[in-house]
Design a protein around this motif. Structure first.
Motif, PDB file in Angstrom:
ATOM      1  N   ASP A 134       0.831  -1.204   0.000  1.00  0.00           N
ATOM      2  CA  ASP A 134       0.000   0.000   0.000  1.00  0.00           C
ATOM      3  C   ASP A 134       0.867   1.256   0.000  1.00  0.00           C
ATOM      4  OD1 ASP A 134      -2.263  -1.605   0.041  1.00  0.00           O
ATOM      5  OD2 ASP A 134      -2.666  -1.284   2.186  1.00  0.00           O
ATOM      6  N   TYR A 135       1.931   1.243   0.791  1.00  0.00           N
ATOM      7  CA  TYR A 135       2.834   2.390   0.863  1.00  0.00           C
ATOM      8  C   TYR A 135       3.501   2.625  -0.488  1.00  0.00           C
ATOM      9  CZ  TYR A 135       6.378   5.579   2.637  1.00  0.00           C
ATOM     10  OH  TYR A 135       7.167   6.682   2.860  1.00  0.00           O
ATOM     11  N   LEU A 136       3.949   1.549  -1.111  1.00  0.00           N
ATOM     12  CA  LEU A 136       4.574   1.677  -2.425  1.00  0.00           C
ATOM     13  C   LEU A 136       3.589   2.200  -3.460  1.00  0.00           C
ATOM     14  CD1 LEU A 136       6.740  -1.573  -2.463  1.00  0.00           C
ATOM     15  CD2 LEU A 136       7.615   0.780  -2.608  1.00  0.00           C
ATOM     16  N   VAL A 137       2.382   1.653  -3.482  1.00  0.00           N
ATOM     17  CA  VAL A 137       1.379   2.111  -4.442  1.00  0.00           C
ATOM     18  C   VAL A 137       1.112   3.600  -4.229  1.00  0.00           C
ATOM     19  CG1 VAL A 137      -1.054   1.953  -5.143  1.00  0.00           C
ATOM     20  CG2 VAL A 137       0.287  -0.133  -4.803  1.00  0.00           C
ATOM     21  N   ALA A 138       0.896   4.002  -2.986  1.00  0.00           N
ATOM     22  CA  ALA A 138       0.617   5.414  -2.697  1.00  0.00           C
ATOM     23  C   ALA A 138       1.787   6.296  -3.123  1.00  0.00           C
ATOM     24  CB  ALA A 138       0.332   5.599  -1.208  1.00  0.00           C
ATOM     25  N   SER A 139       3.000   5.851  -2.869  1.00  0.00           N
ATOM     26  CA  SER A 139       4.179   6.644  -3.245  1.00  0.00           C
ATOM     27  C   SER A 139       4.315   6.755  -4.756  1.00  0.00           C
ATOM     28  CB  SER A 139       5.444   6.030  -2.638  1.00  0.00           C
ATOM     29  OG  SER A 139       5.397   6.106  -1.231  1.00  0.00           O
ATOM     30  N   PHE A 140       4.097   5.658  -5.465  1.00  0.00           N
ATOM     31  CA  PHE A 140       4.155   5.715  -6.927  1.00  0.00           C
ATOM     32  C   PHE A 140       3.027   6.588  -7.490  1.00  0.00           C
ATOM     33  CE2 PHE A 140       6.741   1.666  -6.754  1.00  0.00           C
ATOM     34  CZ  PHE A 140       7.882   2.217  -7.321  1.00  0.00           C
ATOM     35  N   ARG A 141       1.856   6.535  -6.870  1.00  0.00           N
ATOM     36  CA  ARG A 141       0.760   7.421  -7.297  1.00  0.00           C
ATOM     37  C   ARG A 141       1.146   8.877  -7.088  1.00  0.00           C
ATOM     38  NH1 ARG A 141      -4.670   5.850  -7.848  1.00  0.00           N
ATOM     39  NH2 ARG A 141      -4.706   7.892  -8.818  1.00  0.00           N
ATOM     40  N   GLN A 142       1.726   9.181  -5.925  1.00  0.00           N
ATOM     41  CA  GLN A 142       2.149  10.551  -5.636  1.00  0.00           C
ATOM     42  C   GLN A 142       3.258  11.002  -6.592  1.00  0.00           C
ATOM     43  OE1 GLN A 142       3.221  10.265  -1.516  1.00  0.00           O
ATOM     44  NE2 GLN A 142       1.102  10.105  -0.830  1.00  0.00           N
ATOM     45  N   ALA A 143       4.014  10.042  -7.122  1.00  0.00           N
ATOM     46  CA  ALA A 143       5.075  10.361  -8.075  1.00  0.00           C
ATOM     47  C   ALA A 143       4.535  10.545  -9.493  1.00  0.00           C
ATOM     48  CB  ALA A 143       6.143   9.271  -8.050  1.00  0.00           C
ATOM     49  N   GLY A 144       3.214  10.442  -9.650  1.00  0.00           N
ATOM     50  CA  GLY A 144       2.612  10.758 -10.929  1.00  0.00           C
ATOM     51  C   GLY A 144       2.098   9.593 -11.748  1.00  0.00           C
ATOM     52  N   LEU A 145       2.212   8.386 -11.236  1.00  0.00           N
ATOM     53  CA  LEU A 145       1.736   7.235 -11.999  1.00  0.00           C
ATOM     54  C   LEU A 145       0.242   7.018 -11.762  1.00  0.00           C
ATOM     55  CD1 LEU A 145       4.589   4.641 -11.389  1.00  0.00           C
ATOM     56  CD2 LEU A 145       4.319   6.208 -13.304  1.00  0.00           C
ATOM     57  N   GLY A 146      -0.429   6.467 -12.769  1.00  0.00           N
ATOM     58  CA  GLY A 146      -1.829   6.095 -12.622  1.00  0.00           C
ATOM     59  C   GLY A 146      -1.959   4.888 -11.692  1.00  0.00           C
ATOM     60  N   ARG A 147      -3.190   4.606 -11.293  1.00  0.00           N
ATOM     61  CA  ARG A 147      -3.438   3.541 -10.314  1.00  0.00           C
ATOM     62  C   ARG A 147      -2.862   2.199 -10.758  1.00  0.00           C
ATOM     63  NH1 ARG A 147      -7.083  -0.329  -9.695  1.00  0.00           N
ATOM     64  NH2 ARG A 147      -8.372   0.389 -11.420  1.00  0.00           N
ATOM     65  N   THR A 148      -3.166   1.781 -11.977  1.00  0.00           N
ATOM     66  CA  THR A 148      -2.714   0.467 -12.444  1.00  0.00           C
ATOM     67  C   THR A 148      -1.193   0.409 -12.551  1.00  0.00           C
ATOM     68  OG1 THR A 148      -4.774   0.156 -13.634  1.00  0.00           O
ATOM     69  CG2 THR A 148      -2.927  -1.240 -14.291  1.00  0.00           C
ATOM     70  N   GLU A 149      -0.596   1.448 -13.129  1.00  0.00           N
ATOM     71  CA  GLU A 149       0.867   1.477 -13.254  1.00  0.00           C
ATOM     72  C   GLU A 149       1.532   1.500 -11.874  1.00  0.00           C
ATOM     73  OE1 GLU A 149       4.680   1.553 -14.986  1.00  0.00           O
ATOM     74  OE2 GLU A 149       2.736   1.004 -15.836  1.00  0.00           O
ATOM     75  N   ALA A 150       0.962   2.245 -10.941  1.00  0.00           N
ATOM     76  CA  ALA A 150       1.504   2.300  -9.582  1.00  0.00           C
ATOM     77  C   ALA A 150       1.431   0.922  -8.921  1.00  0.00           C
ATOM     78  CB  ALA A 150       0.758   3.335  -8.749  1.00  0.00           C
ATOM     79  N   GLN A 151       0.328   0.213  -9.122  1.00  0.00           N
ATOM     80  CA  GLN A 151       0.196  -1.134  -8.558  1.00  0.00           C
ATOM     81  C   GLN A 151       1.228  -2.079  -9.164  1.00  0.00           C
ATOM     82  OE1 GLN A 151      -3.955  -1.796  -9.452  1.00  0.00           O
ATOM     83  NE2 GLN A 151      -4.584  -1.294  -7.353  1.00  0.00           N
ATOM     84  N   HIS A 152       1.420  -1.987 -10.481  1.00  0.00           N
ATOM     85  CA  HIS A 152       2.415  -2.844 -11.137  1.00  0.00           C
ATOM     86  C   HIS A 152       3.826  -2.561 -10.608  1.00  0.00           C
ATOM     87  CE1 HIS A 152      -0.597  -4.485 -13.652  1.00  0.00           C
ATOM     88  NE2 HIS A 152      -0.585  -3.583 -14.622  1.00  0.00           N
ATOM     89  N   ARG A 153       4.167  -1.283 -10.502  1.00  0.00           N
ATOM     90  CA  ARG A 153       5.507  -0.930 -10.003  1.00  0.00           C
ATOM     91  C   ARG A 153       5.690  -1.370  -8.554  1.00  0.00           C
ATOM     92  NH1 ARG A 153       8.540   3.584 -13.031  1.00  0.00           N
ATOM     93  NH2 ARG A 153       7.500   3.349 -15.030  1.00  0.00           N
ATOM     94  N   ALA A 154       4.647  -1.218  -7.753  1.00  0.00           N
ATOM     95  CA  ALA A 154       4.727  -1.639  -6.346  1.00  0.00           C
ATOM     96  C   ALA A 154       4.972  -3.143  -6.260  1.00  0.00           C
ATOM     97  CB  ALA A 154       3.449  -1.253  -5.605  1.00  0.00           C
ATOM     98  N   ARG A 155       4.222  -3.909  -7.047  1.00  0.00           N
ATOM     99  CA  ARG A 155       4.410  -5.374  -7.041  1.00  0.00           C
ATOM    100  C   ARG A 155       5.803  -5.745  -7.539  1.00  0.00           C
ATOM    101  NH1 ARG A 155      -0.983  -5.484  -9.482  1.00  0.00           N
ATOM    102  NH2 ARG A 155      -2.448  -5.839  -7.800  1.00  0.00           N
ATOM    103  N   LEU A 156       6.256  -5.058  -8.575  1.00  0.00           N
ATOM    104  CA  LEU A 156       7.583  -5.331  -9.117  1.00  0.00           C
ATOM    105  C   LEU A 156       8.672  -4.998  -8.094  1.00  0.00           C
ATOM    106  CD1 LEU A 156       9.207  -6.263 -11.570  1.00  0.00           C
ATOM    107  CD2 LEU A 156       9.135  -3.901 -12.409  1.00  0.00           C
ATOM    108  N   ALA A 157       8.536  -3.856  -7.424  1.00  0.00           N
ATOM    109  CA  ALA A 157       9.516  -3.463  -6.404  1.00  0.00           C
ATOM    110  C   ALA A 157       9.532  -4.472  -5.254  1.00  0.00           C
ATOM    111  CB  ALA A 157       9.208  -2.066  -5.879  1.00  0.00           C
ATOM    112  N   TYR A 158       8.341  -4.864  -4.793  1.00  0.00           N
ATOM    113  CA  TYR A 158       8.271  -5.796  -3.672  1.00  0.00           C
ATOM    114  C   TYR A 158       8.752  -7.184  -4.080  1.00  0.00           C
ATOM    115  CZ  TYR A 158       6.744  -7.153   0.967  1.00  0.00           C
ATOM    116  OH  TYR A 158       6.726  -7.578   2.270  1.00  0.00           O
ATOM    117  N   SER A 159       8.439  -7.588  -5.283  1.00  0.00           N
ATOM    118  CA  SER A 159       8.922  -8.877  -5.789  1.00  0.00           C
ATOM    119  C   SER A 159      10.445  -8.882  -5.914  1.00  0.00           C
ATOM    120  CB  SER A 159       8.294  -9.190  -7.149  1.00  0.00           C
ATOM    121  OG  SER A 159       6.909  -9.310  -7.032  1.00  0.00           O
ATOM    122  N   ALA A 160      11.008  -7.760  -6.361  1.00  0.00           N
ATOM    123  CA  ALA A 160      12.470  -7.661  -6.458  1.00  0.00           C
ATOM    124  C   ALA A 160      13.100  -7.784  -5.072  1.00  0.00           C
ATOM    125  CB  ALA A 160      12.869  -6.345  -7.119  1.00  0.00           C
ATOM    126  N   TYR A 161      12.474  -7.149  -4.082  1.00  0.00           N
ATOM    127  CA  TYR A 161      12.965  -7.225  -2.700  1.00  0.00           C
ATOM    128  C   TYR A 161      12.915  -8.673  -2.200  1.00  0.00           C
ATOM    129  CZ  TYR A 161      12.558  -6.943   2.404  1.00  0.00           C
ATOM    130  OH  TYR A 161      12.702  -7.161   3.754  1.00  0.00           O
TER     131      TYR A 161
END
Length: 195
Positions: A134-161
């Protein structure tokens, strides 16, 4: 006549429930969830089992307290420390750098992931993972990404971790040299954080 203050220093101070919970977390980091037991912890802390039973009715209660302590510290030390960073891209960068350079929290998290079948562990891991996503999605949204793109980036970041933890701690891949690791972290940052 009163005793000199130094005379009491050889006797251990009374342990708190937090001391026991932290000792249990330390043991989780070293040997896993299954290793958390009253007698070894009492020996480690230099006290009797009676000290334990003053604070906890059972080993499961201690484990629950340790998990709650880990969850609270993790929440405060990671997310709480980033609230002062107003720019969302800079906040994401700081988050990635902070997480990349932690050691013990990763080991504890990795050990907890190995114990997902334990009824006390799974709900904590679920909450922590959801909060992180949730924190990652919110941060990516605040960085200008749309909801779906923010969710994808959050999952990708967490999966990489999680994948990096798996490689480093569970599959025991050779550690990267400092320069290699720093270059990897910078690559992750430049790949995941929108410019």
């Amino acid at each position: 006549m009163s005793e000199p203050a130094s005379a009491n220093t050889s006797r251990p101070a009374r342990l708190s429930a937090e001391d026991w919970a932290q000792a249990a977390l330390d043991l989780v980091a070293e040997q896993g969830v299954a290793a958390v037991a009253v007698e070894p912890l009492a020996r480690r802390l230099g006290v009797t089992k009676g000290s334990f039973y003053w604070h906890f009715p059972s080993r499961d209660a201690l484990l629950q307290a340790a998990l709650e302590r880990w969850e609270a510290i993790e929440q405060e030390s990671v997310f709480g420390s980033l609230e002062a960073v107003p720019d969302p891209r800079a906040r994401l960068r700081e988050l990635f750098l902070l997480v990349a350079h932690e050691v013990k929290p990763h080991v504890i998290y990795s050990e907890l992931l190995k114990a997902l079948d334990h009824p006390a562990v799974q709900p904590v891991i679920n909450r922590v993972s959801q909060r992180r996503l949730d924190y990652l999605v919110a941060s990516f949204r605040q960085a200008g990404l749309g909801r779906t793109e923010a969710q994808h980036r959050a999952r990708l970041a967490y999966s990489a971790y999680l994948g990096f933890l798996q490689l480093a701690l569970q599959l025991q891949q050779p550690r990267l040299h400092h320069e290699e690791f720093e270059a990897y972290v910078e690559h992750v940052i430049s790949t995941l954080i929108p410019s």
